[in-house]
Design a protein around this motif. Structure first.
Motif, PDB file in Angstrom:
ATOM      1  N   LEU A  87      39.050 -45.270  -1.962  1.00 58.57           N
ATOM      2  CA  LEU A  87      40.425 -45.435  -0.846  1.00 58.57           C
ATOM      3  C   LEU A  87      40.097 -46.098   0.404  1.00 58.57           C
ATOM      4  O   LEU A  87      40.899 -47.084   0.601  1.00 58.57           O
ATOM      5  CB  LEU A  87      40.621 -43.925  -0.458  1.00 58.57           C
ATOM      6  CG  LEU A  87      41.107 -42.963  -1.564  1.00 58.57           C
ATOM      7  CD1 LEU A  87      41.337 -41.553  -0.819  1.00 58.57           C
ATOM      8  CD2 LEU A  87      42.696 -43.512  -1.721  1.00 58.57           C
ATOM      9  N   ILE A  88      38.886 -46.025   0.800  1.00 59.83           N
ATOM     10  CA  ILE A  88      38.684 -47.046   1.989  1.00 59.83           C
ATOM     11  C   ILE A  88      38.679 -48.529   1.898  1.00 59.83           C
ATOM     12  O   ILE A  88      39.138 -49.183   2.407  1.00 59.83           O
ATOM     13  CB  ILE A  88      37.389 -46.617   2.743  1.00 59.83           C
ATOM     14  CG1 ILE A  88      37.618 -45.133   3.549  1.00 59.83           C
ATOM     15  CG2 ILE A  88      36.844 -47.582   3.884  1.00 59.83           C
ATOM     16  CD1 ILE A  88      36.122 -44.541   3.765  1.00 59.83           C
ATOM     17  N   VAL A 115      29.483 -50.362  -6.751  1.00 63.08           N
ATOM     18  CA  VAL A 115      30.405 -50.237  -7.750  1.00 63.08           C
ATOM     19  C   VAL A 115      32.082 -50.084  -7.640  1.00 63.08           C
ATOM     20  O   VAL A 115      32.833 -50.909  -8.238  1.00 63.08           O
ATOM     21  CB  VAL A 115      30.195 -48.874  -8.891  1.00 63.08           C
ATOM     22  CG1 VAL A 115      31.212 -49.011  -9.880  1.00 63.08           C
ATOM     23  CG2 VAL A 115      28.799 -49.199  -9.532  1.00 63.08           C
ATOM     24  N   SER A 116      32.356 -49.326  -6.620  1.00 56.99           N
ATOM     25  CA  SER A 116      33.666 -49.382  -6.312  1.00 56.99           C
ATOM     26  C   SER A 116      34.115 -50.787  -5.717  1.00 56.99           C
ATOM     27  O   SER A 116      35.218 -50.903  -5.889  1.00 56.99           O
ATOM     28  CB  SER A 116      33.839 -48.205  -5.159  1.00 56.99           C
ATOM     29  OG  SER A 116      33.431 -47.020  -5.676  1.00 56.99           O
ATOM     30  N   SER A 117      33.307 -51.383  -4.967  1.00 61.87           N
ATOM     31  CA  SER A 117      33.547 -52.559  -4.398  1.00 61.87           C
ATOM     32  C   SER A 117      33.709 -53.669  -5.331  1.00 61.87           C
ATOM     33  O   SER A 117      34.974 -54.476  -5.506  1.00 61.87           O
ATOM     34  CB  SER A 117      32.446 -53.373  -3.565  1.00 61.87           C
ATOM     35  OG  SER A 117      32.278 -52.127  -2.327  1.00 61.87           O
ATOM     36  N   LEU A 139      45.080 -44.183   5.083  1.00 58.69           N
ATOM     37  CA  LEU A 139      44.444 -43.796   3.787  1.00 58.69           C
ATOM     38  C   LEU A 139      45.425 -42.966   2.931  1.00 58.69           C
ATOM     39  O   LEU A 139      45.526 -43.016   1.636  1.00 58.69           O
ATOM     40  CB  LEU A 139      43.125 -42.964   3.968  1.00 58.69           C
ATOM     41  CG  LEU A 139      41.809 -43.363   4.532  1.00 58.69           C
ATOM     42  CD1 LEU A 139      40.739 -42.599   4.643  1.00 58.69           C
ATOM     43  CD2 LEU A 139      41.456 -44.769   3.585  1.00 58.69           C
ATOM     44  N   GLN A 140      46.422 -42.283   3.857  1.00 55.40           N
ATOM     45  CA  GLN A 140      47.442 -41.291   3.044  1.00 55.40           C
ATOM     46  C   GLN A 140      48.213 -42.443   2.616  1.00 55.40           C
ATOM     47  O   GLN A 140      48.877 -41.797   1.550  1.00 55.40           O
ATOM     48  CB  GLN A 140      48.186 -40.837   4.080  1.00 55.40           C
ATOM     49  CG  GLN A 140      47.567 -39.634   5.198  1.00 55.40           C
ATOM     50  CD  GLN A 140      47.619 -38.389   4.268  1.00 55.40           C
ATOM     51  OE1 GLN A 140      48.187 -38.327   3.016  1.00 55.40           O
ATOM     52  NE2 GLN A 140      47.486 -37.161   4.919  1.00 55.40           N
ATOM     53  N   LYS A 141      48.357 -43.800   2.641  1.00 60.47           N
ATOM     54  CA  LYS A 141      49.205 -44.398   2.126  1.00 60.47           C
ATOM     55  C   LYS A 141      48.869 -44.915   0.722  1.00 60.47           C
ATOM     56  O   LYS A 141      49.745 -45.256  -0.143  1.00 60.47           O
ATOM     57  CB  LYS A 141      49.365 -45.857   2.751  1.00 60.47           C
ATOM     58  CG  LYS A 141      50.007 -45.806   4.144  1.00 60.47           C
ATOM     59  CD  LYS A 141      50.184 -47.118   5.037  1.00 60.47           C
ATOM     60  CE  LYS A 141      51.090 -46.749   6.218  1.00 60.47           C
ATOM     61  NZ  LYS A 141      51.234 -48.117   6.941  1.00 60.47           N
ATOM     62  N   VAL A 142      47.584 -44.712   0.236  1.00 56.03           N
ATOM     63  CA  VAL A 142      46.911 -45.298  -0.867  1.00 56.03           C
ATOM     64  C   VAL A 142      46.530 -44.220  -1.854  1.00 56.03           C
ATOM     65  O   VAL A 142      46.177 -44.346  -2.878  1.00 56.03           O
ATOM     66  CB  VAL A 142      45.815 -46.163  -0.763  1.00 56.03           C
ATOM     67  CG1 VAL A 142      46.634 -47.478   0.004  1.00 56.03           C
ATOM     68  CG2 VAL A 142      44.783 -45.675   0.042  1.00 56.03           C
TER      69      VAL A 142
END
Length: 353
Positions: free
Chosen positions: A87-88, A111-113, A232-235
């Motif tokens: 999320l970040i 991995v997330s990046s 973060l709430q937006k995504v």
């Protein structure tokens, strides 16, 4: 044309995170995922399965805020700490930005990046597993997110608080600093949560997977200032926590649940101390690193032989041999006293061969 060729190029090149379950193994002693060895027992109290859950379950948010010593507006609940990581990155990184992390550390930052198509910068930890602040400062150009894990997985070390504060100072107005505190229950005095009012660019990742013994629940948290939480709430997905997960999480965060967690932590620390003492007495062990988590990083004279021998006996550990600077190292999750003794006996048998 194959389906794979239709996927994004960065996904075609991606090596997925090698989770404990993905690596497999057939054993009766699982000490490779930093889980608590025994499951707590909960009964569902909320059975409204016909309705979508709350986007952010109020009882869970309030329970965790009260536990962590922050306001409910400072808490976002997600599907494990892993979702917080992604999320970040998704919320703050443009295609031209980079993510910085400091190996050896948790592999999901990379991995997330890569999944999101964001470039990586690595600044390895120092020989004593601390931040290399001068090098980090030199590399900050273009960096939007910095990940730091403390206690660090897999080394078990705590990053110096003075270094974390310096990192927050040099990144102010430039990047989000993400403190991964997945193991903070084993050393609660080291949390950075009390620094949130001073650093609007600080985000802290927490989880119920470790000390709360709920890895199968997949429930994690981001602690941050309201403005960062709002981003973060937006995504985040509309309904990240299923009703049963929110139900059990709220129970785990009750006063009785927190007391049970603290009792598990005390037991784990006792077992960790005993396991460390026994490991240090074995001739095939070169070093047992000081740990502040529910695991020990152990350097063996022949780590590959040790890992495979115990694997074949159904004792599943986590091989760290390919990680930066961790040749012949194995991470051992703290199990029950009986499981830990099985590990020691198996290692003693190797010594006798």
């Amino acid at each position: 044309m194959s389906i794979t060729s239709l996927s994004r190029q960065n996904i075609q090149a991606l090596t997925p995170y090698q989770s404990a379950r993905r690596l497999g193994g057939k054993g009766d002693i699982w000490l490779n995922a930093n889980e608590y060895p025994v499951s707590p027992e909960f009964d569902l109290t909320n059975r409204t399965f016909n309705r979508y859950p709350e986007p952010q379950p109020q009882a869970v948010i309030e329970g965790y805020a009260n536990y962590a010593g922050v306001l409910p507006e400072n808490v976002l609940v997600s599907r494990g700490g892993d979702e917080s990581i992604e999320l970040i990155i998704r919320a703050f990184c443009e295609a031209e930005d980079t993510v910085l992390y400091c190996p050896p550390t948790y592999g999901m930052y990379a991995v997330s990046s890569q999944t999101c198509g964001i470039a990586l910068k690595t600044v390895p930890l120092t020989a004593d597993f601390q931040l290399n602040l001068p090098e980090i400062e030199r590399c900050l150009d273009g960096v939007k997110v910095v990940f730091v894990c403390s206690p660090n997985n897999p080394t078990g070390t705590l990053v110096k608080r003075s270094d974390l504060l310096k990192l927050l100072q040099i990144t102010a107005g430039k990047a989000i600093v993400v403190m991964d505190e997945a193991y903070i229950e084993f050393c609660p005095q080291a949390t950075m949560a009390n620094e949130l009012p001073h650093y609007p660019h600080l985000a802290i990742i927490r989880t119920l997977s470790k000390a709360f013994a709920l890895a199968g629940l997949r429930c994690g948290f981001t602690l941050a200032n309201k403005e960062l939480i709002n981003v973060l709430q937006k995504v985040i997905a509309p309904y990240p926590l299923p009703v049963p997960v929110a139900d059990i999480a709220a129970q785990a965060l009750s006063p009785q649940g927190i007391l049970a967690m603290q009792q598990r932590v005390a037991e784990t620390l006792t077992n960790r101390q005993e396991l460390q003492k026994n490991l240090e007495n074995l001739p095939l062990v070169e070093q047992v690193f000081e740990s502040h988590g529910n695991y020990l990083l152990v350097k063996f004279k022949d780590g590959q032989k040790v890992f495979k021998t115990l694997w074949d006996q159904g004792i599943i550990l986590r091989d760290q041999h390919k990680a930066l600077r961790l040749e012949n190292c194995i991470r051992i999750t703290i199990g029950t006293a009986e499981e830990n003794q099985r590990v020691i006996e198996a290692l003693q048998h190797i010594q006798q061969i």
